[in-house]
Write a protein that holds these residues in place. Structure first.
Motif, PDB file in Angstrom:
ATOM      1  N   GLY A 119       0.821  -1.219   0.000  1.00 41.78           N
ATOM      2  CA  GLY A 119       0.000   0.000   0.000  1.00 41.78           C
ATOM      3  C   GLY A 119       0.846   1.256   0.000  1.00 41.78           C
ATOM      4  N   THR A 120       0.605   2.130   1.002  1.00 39.31           N
ATOM      5  CA  THR A 120       1.353   3.400   1.046  1.00 39.31           C
ATOM      6  C   THR A 120       2.817   3.188   1.381  1.00 39.31           C
ATOM      7  OG1 THR A 120       0.669   3.670   3.356  1.00 39.31           O
ATOM      8  CG2 THR A 120      -0.656   4.771   1.675  1.00 39.31           C
ATOM      9  N   TYR A 121       3.169   2.014   1.952  1.00 36.40           N
ATOM     10  CA  TYR A 121       4.564   1.730   2.281  1.00 36.40           C
ATOM     11  C   TYR A 121       5.301   1.012   1.143  1.00 36.40           C
ATOM     12  CZ  TYR A 121       3.179   2.923   7.002  1.00 36.40           C
ATOM     13  OH  TYR A 121       2.711   3.585   8.117  1.00 36.40           O
ATOM     14  N   SER A 122       4.636   0.875   0.004  1.00 37.55           N
ATOM     15  CA  SER A 122       5.234   0.142  -1.109  1.00 37.55           C
ATOM     16  C   SER A 122       6.381   0.926  -1.722  1.00 37.55           C
ATOM     17  CB  SER A 122       4.172  -0.138  -2.185  1.00 37.55           C
ATOM     18  OG  SER A 122       4.757  -0.758  -3.304  1.00 37.55           O
ATOM     19  N   SER A 123       7.439   0.178  -2.080  1.00 33.65           N
ATOM     20  CA  SER A 123       8.582   0.808  -2.787  1.00 33.65           C
ATOM     21  C   SER A 123       8.243   1.179  -4.229  1.00 33.65           C
ATOM     22  CB  SER A 123       9.776  -0.155  -2.760  1.00 33.65           C
ATOM     23  OG  SER A 123       9.432  -1.390  -3.399  1.00 33.65           O
ATOM     24  N   PHE A 179      13.089  -2.375   3.128  1.00 34.91           N
ATOM     25  CA  PHE A 179      14.213  -1.430   3.096  1.00 34.91           C
ATOM     26  C   PHE A 179      15.124  -1.684   1.890  1.00 34.91           C
ATOM     27  CE2 PHE A 179      18.565  -0.314   4.325  1.00 34.91           C
ATOM     28  CZ  PHE A 179      18.400   1.034   4.581  1.00 34.91           C
ATOM     29  N   PHE A 180      15.424  -3.001   1.676  1.00 36.13           N
ATOM     30  CA  PHE A 180      16.271  -3.351   0.521  1.00 36.13           C
ATOM     31  C   PHE A 180      15.607  -2.921  -0.780  1.00 36.13           C
ATOM     32  CE2 PHE A 180      17.529  -6.255  -2.863  1.00 36.13           C
ATOM     33  CZ  PHE A 180      18.906  -6.202  -2.797  1.00 36.13           C
ATOM     34  N   ASN A 181      14.313  -3.178  -0.871  1.00 37.36           N
ATOM     35  CA  ASN A 181      13.586  -2.853  -2.102  1.00 37.36           C
ATOM     36  C   ASN A 181      13.591  -1.345  -2.374  1.00 37.36           C
ATOM     37  OD1 ASN A 181      12.159  -3.434  -4.364  1.00 37.36           O
ATOM     38  ND2 ASN A 181      10.202  -3.778  -3.371  1.00 37.36           N
ATOM     39  N   VAL A 182      13.350  -0.579  -1.298  1.00 33.48           N
ATOM     40  CA  VAL A 182      13.351   0.882  -1.473  1.00 33.48           C
ATOM     41  C   VAL A 182      14.727   1.383  -1.881  1.00 33.48           C
ATOM     42  CG1 VAL A 182      13.110   3.079  -0.247  1.00 33.48           C
ATOM     43  CG2 VAL A 182      11.409   1.274   0.101  1.00 33.48           C
ATOM     44  N   GLN A 183      15.766   0.863  -1.199  1.00 35.00           N
ATOM     45  CA  GLN A 183      17.129   1.281  -1.559  1.00 35.00           C
ATOM     46  C   GLN A 183      17.456   0.948  -3.005  1.00 35.00           C
ATOM     47  OE1 GLN A 183      19.486   2.919   0.269  1.00 35.00           O
ATOM     48  NE2 GLN A 183      17.975   3.222   1.901  1.00 35.00           N
ATOM     49  N   PHE A 185      15.357   0.442  -5.542  1.00 37.74           N
ATOM     50  CA  PHE A 185      14.569   1.257  -6.475  1.00 37.74           C
ATOM     51  C   PHE A 185      15.068   2.712  -6.529  1.00 37.74           C
ATOM     52  CE2 PHE A 185      10.356  -1.354  -6.702  1.00 37.74           C
ATOM     53  CZ  PHE A 185      11.057  -2.366  -7.336  1.00 37.74           C
ATOM     54  N   VAL A 186      15.501   3.226  -5.382  1.00 38.42           N
ATOM     55  CA  VAL A 186      16.042   4.605  -5.377  1.00 38.42           C
ATOM     56  C   VAL A 186      17.276   4.701  -6.258  1.00 38.42           C
ATOM     57  CG1 VAL A 186      17.197   6.322  -3.929  1.00 38.42           C
ATOM     58  CG2 VAL A 186      15.059   5.266  -3.149  1.00 38.42           C
ATOM     59  N   TRP A 187      18.177   3.693  -6.097  1.00 35.39           N
ATOM     60  CA  TRP A 187      19.366   3.710  -6.954  1.00 35.39           C
ATOM     61  C   TRP A 187      19.005   3.532  -8.432  1.00 35.39           C
ATOM     62  CZ3 TRP A 187      23.960   5.461  -5.802  1.00 35.39           C
ATOM     63  CH2 TRP A 187      24.345   5.511  -4.466  1.00 35.39           C
ATOM     64  N   LEU A 188      18.054   2.641  -8.700  1.00 39.22           N
ATOM     65  CA  LEU A 188      17.603   2.502 -10.100  1.00 39.22           C
ATOM     66  C   LEU A 188      17.032   3.804 -10.634  1.00 39.22           C
ATOM     67  CD1 LEU A 188      15.899  -1.029 -10.169  1.00 39.22           C
ATOM     68  CD2 LEU A 188      18.003  -0.350 -11.336  1.00 39.22           C
ATOM     69  N   MET A 189      16.239   4.510  -9.790  1.00 42.42           N
ATOM     70  CA  MET A 189      15.647   5.770 -10.249  1.00 42.42           C
ATOM     71  C   MET A 189      16.723   6.836 -10.470  1.00 42.42           C
ATOM     72  SD  MET A 189      12.471   5.527 -10.790  1.00 42.42           S
ATOM     73  CE  MET A 189      12.940   3.913 -11.461  1.00 42.42           C
ATOM     74  N   LEU A 190      17.731   6.833  -9.553  1.00 42.52           N
ATOM     75  CA  LEU A 190      18.809   7.816  -9.757  1.00 42.52           C
ATOM     76  C   LEU A 190      19.514   7.598 -11.101  1.00 42.52           C
ATOM     77  CD1 LEU A 190      20.383   7.945  -6.154  1.00 42.52           C
ATOM     78  CD2 LEU A 190      19.011   9.717  -7.303  1.00 42.52           C
ATOM     79  N   VAL A 191      19.803   6.319 -11.373  1.00 42.63           N
ATOM     80  CA  VAL A 191      20.474   6.023 -12.649  1.00 42.63           C
ATOM     81  C   VAL A 191      19.562   6.329 -13.835  1.00 42.63           C
ATOM     82  CG1 VAL A 191      21.498   4.211 -14.057  1.00 42.63           C
ATOM     83  CG2 VAL A 191      21.975   4.302 -11.595  1.00 42.63           C
ATOM     84  N   ALA A 192      18.295   5.862 -13.740  1.00 37.74           N
ATOM     85  CA  ALA A 192      17.370   6.046 -14.866  1.00 37.74           C
ATOM     86  C   ALA A 192      17.061   7.515 -15.115  1.00 37.74           C
ATOM     87  CB  ALA A 192      16.077   5.270 -14.605  1.00 37.74           C
ATOM     88  N   VAL A 193      16.775   8.237 -14.008  1.00 34.22           N
ATOM     89  CA  VAL A 193      16.485   9.673 -14.153  1.00 34.22           C
ATOM     90  C   VAL A 193      17.721  10.423 -14.629  1.00 34.22           C
ATOM     91  CG1 VAL A 193      15.822  11.762 -12.900  1.00 34.22           C
ATOM     92  CG2 VAL A 193      14.605   9.623 -12.478  1.00 34.22           C
ATOM     93  N   GLY A 194      18.913   9.971 -14.171  1.00 29.78           N
ATOM     94  CA  GLY A 194      20.140  10.608 -14.663  1.00 29.78           C
ATOM     95  C   GLY A 194      20.306  10.420 -16.163  1.00 29.78           C
ATOM     96  N   PHE A 195      20.112   9.175 -16.611  1.00 28.46           N
ATOM     97  CA  PHE A 195      20.194   8.943 -18.061  1.00 28.46           C
ATOM     98  C   PHE A 195      19.097   9.704 -18.808  1.00 28.46           C
ATOM     99  CE2 PHE A 195      22.980   5.271 -17.175  1.00 28.46           C
ATOM    100  CZ  PHE A 195      23.892   5.440 -18.192  1.00 28.46           C
TER     101      PHE A 195
END
Length: 580
Positions: A119-123, A179-183, A185-195
């Motif tokens: 729900g609201t806690y989903s990564s 926690f692992f999932n959020v971490q 996904f954040v790194w994936l978003m940083l890379v994807a948004v950077g590209f």
């Protein structure tokens, strides 16, 4: 060798990449948008692959059970299939449709995943950063704002539903897995948004560069157009000035009736209006073997004219060629033309143009134009100057025709005058060569020679004359017929002749001359008719005879009576005398 293989490999990859980015459309703007969309989809494929790797890593680390893994893995696989489909159809030209499909399906898929997992806690909410970046790159600002507002609204609705216990997530992860999932996904978003930022900035730089190139091209085109407009305006003004010069020359020469004066005026007008160094007119002779210089505008040409300058038709040079072929010829630079021979009378000539003078399909001469500058006579100048030459040729030919017409008219008038003189001589011969009458207020009688007016040569009298002689005032008025004086009316008075008297006498005598001429012509006509009648009667009487003696007697008698002679005789010549 290795470097060569590397270069070949790089070339092959570049060609493959360009082939992948190719969009089948003639719309350049759509093709550019399609290339960028395909690049975003390729980046999306790597992102979705990264999501699947994260799920597999969580399974290996024990954060996901096998059932949860089977539920999670289809999510990135479906998105990868969606990206591949979008790439395929975008290359066919369906860029806008695929863009809307990808954003709509992906946003919905992320929402379903978030509602299903935690729900609201989903990564999965982190993945909306990717969707907002894609929307910002592909959609309008208003559409991006609506998407962002929709995501926030969905998050708020889910949160409210959880708070009031209306909604409970079907699947939940433990704290470590979350926690692992959020971490991850954040790194994936940083890379994807950077590209994504890199692609957007590169596309922006390319667009700005293309815009700069286009701007420079537009500026160059504008400068070129301005230069062409200025050049065209200058040409139009020049053409207008040339045609105005032609019109002025036509008006100036239209009132000139003498060929020599016309040509002289024309060459000076042409040189003045068109700013030529030398203008000359050559005319063909009757045998069409030579062209002789007739008029010039320059001082050097005047010296040539005084020497009787002429050229043989077909000789070397511009004038000889034009006289032979009746076609224009130019010489752009006299220093470079080996056929050019320097004329000492025209030392400053650098270019020359010869134009044929053609009137009514007949070559009459050559218009020779020379300038101090090289390459003056362009292909655009020759047709205008050809009009000038044709106008001059027609004007010259018209003056020649007018001269010929004048000669014919003068000859006819001379013949008519001579015919009138012969007619009056015959008329006077029928009246014993002289007809004189005198009126003294009492009677009209034949005048004697000594009573005639004292005129030494009456035929020399051509207008009304007043003579004072021995206290007498004589008014002598010539009787004119066809420009010939055929008689004189003399009036004698003791008083001086007034202007009204002279005018009355002159007007009446003028009508008298017409009446006398008409009477003479009528008399000649009647005499001709009588002679024709007499001839016919004599011929008919002679033809009525059938014997030789009778024919001869009739001819001698009838002709003698008709001619009113004292004796007529007819005699046939014997055959022996005719042979001698």
């Amino acid at each position: 060798m290795i470097q060569q293989e590397q270069r070949q490999s790089q070339t092959w990859l570049a060609e493959l990449w360009e082939h992948l980015l190719h969009v089948k459309t003639a719309d350049e703007e759509l093709a550019t948008a399609g290339r960028f969309f395909i690049q975003v989809m390729v980046l999306g494929l790597f992102l979705e692959l990264g999501i699947m790797v994260v799920f597999l890593a969580m399974r290996l680390l024990g954060y996901l059970s096998i059932p949860m893994t089977w539920l999670a893995v289809p999510f990135p696989l479906g998105l990868m299939l969606l990206s591949a489909i979008c790439i395929f159809y975008a290359r066919q030209g369906h860029v806008n449709e695929m863009r809307n499909l990808y954003i709509g399906v992906t946003s919905t898929s992320i929402a379903v995943a978030c509602i299903a997992f935690d729900g609201t806690y989903s990564s999965g909410w982190v993945l909306y950063l990717w969707m907002i970046s894609v929307a910002a790159a592909l959609l309008t600002p208003a559409q991006t704002f609506k998407l962002s507002a929709g995501i926030l609204g969905l998050f708020a609705v889910v949160g409210m539903a959880e708070y009031f216990g209306i909604y409970v997530p079907p699947f939940t992860l433990n704290v470590q897995a979350r926690f692992f999932n959020v971490q991850a996904f954040v790194w994936l978003m940083l890379v994807a948004v950077g590209f994504m930022s890199y692609l957007v900035m590169r596309n922006l730089h390319q667009t700005v560069g293309s815009l700069r190139v286009t701007t420079r091209e537009l500026q160059a085109i504008r400068s070129s157009l301005e230069a062409r407009v200025e050049e065209r305006t200058t040409q139009v003004s020049h053409r207008a000035a040339q045609f105005q010069g032609i019109a002025e020359m036509s008006r100036a020469v239209s009132s000139i009736l003498e060929p020599d004066q016309l040509i002289e005026t024309a060459v000076h007008l042409i040189a003045e209006r068109f700013d030529f160094y030398h203008v000359g007119v050559f005319l063909l002779d009757a045998a069409e073997e030579w062209v002789a210089l007739q008029a010039v505008s320059s001082a050097g040409g005047q010296r040539m004219l005084e020497r009787g300058y002429k050229l043989k038709v077909g000789s070397a040079g511009v004038v000889g060629y034009v006289a032979k072929t009746a076609r224009p010829r130019t010489m752009s630079d006299t220093d470079e033309d080996i056929t050019w021979s320097q004329n000492p009378d025209l030392p400053e000539t650098r270019s020359e143009l010869g134009l044929p003078l053609v009137a009514r399909g007949h070559m009459i001469g050559v218009l020779d134009i020379q300038c101090e500058k090289s390459a003056v006579f362009s292909d655009a100048e020759i047709p205008v100057l050809r009009v000038l030459a044709d106008t001059l040729a027609i004007a010259i030919e018209n003056t020649h025709l007018l001269q010929d017409t004048r000669k014919v008219v003068d000859r006819l008038e001379r013949y008519q005058d001579e015919d009138a003189v012969r007619g009056w001589r015959k008329a006077l011969a029928r009246r014993n060569m002289q007809v004189n009458y005198s009126y003294d207020r009492l009677t009209l009688r034949s005048a004697k020679d000594e009573e005639l007016s004292p005129i030494a040569d009456p035929q020399s009298l051509t207008k009304l004359t007043v003579i004072e002689q021995e206290g007498r005032n004589l008014l002598l008025v010539p009787i004119r017929s066809r420009n010939q004086t055929v008689g004189v009316l003399s009036f004698e008075s003791q008083r001086a002749w007034l202007a009204d008297d002279r005018q009355l006498a002159e007007q009446v005598v003028a009508q008298l001359g017409l009446a006398l001429e008409n009477a003479r012509l009528l008399e000649d006509t009647r005499l001709s008719a009588l002679q024709e009648k007499a001839r016919g009667e004599i011929v008919s009487r002679v033809r009525a005879s059938v014997q030789v003696d009778a024919i001869l007697r009739s001819a001698a008698e009838e002709l003698g009576q008709a001619l009113q002679v004292e004796r007529s005789r007819i005699q046939l010549i014997p055959a022996t005398e005719r042979q001698g």
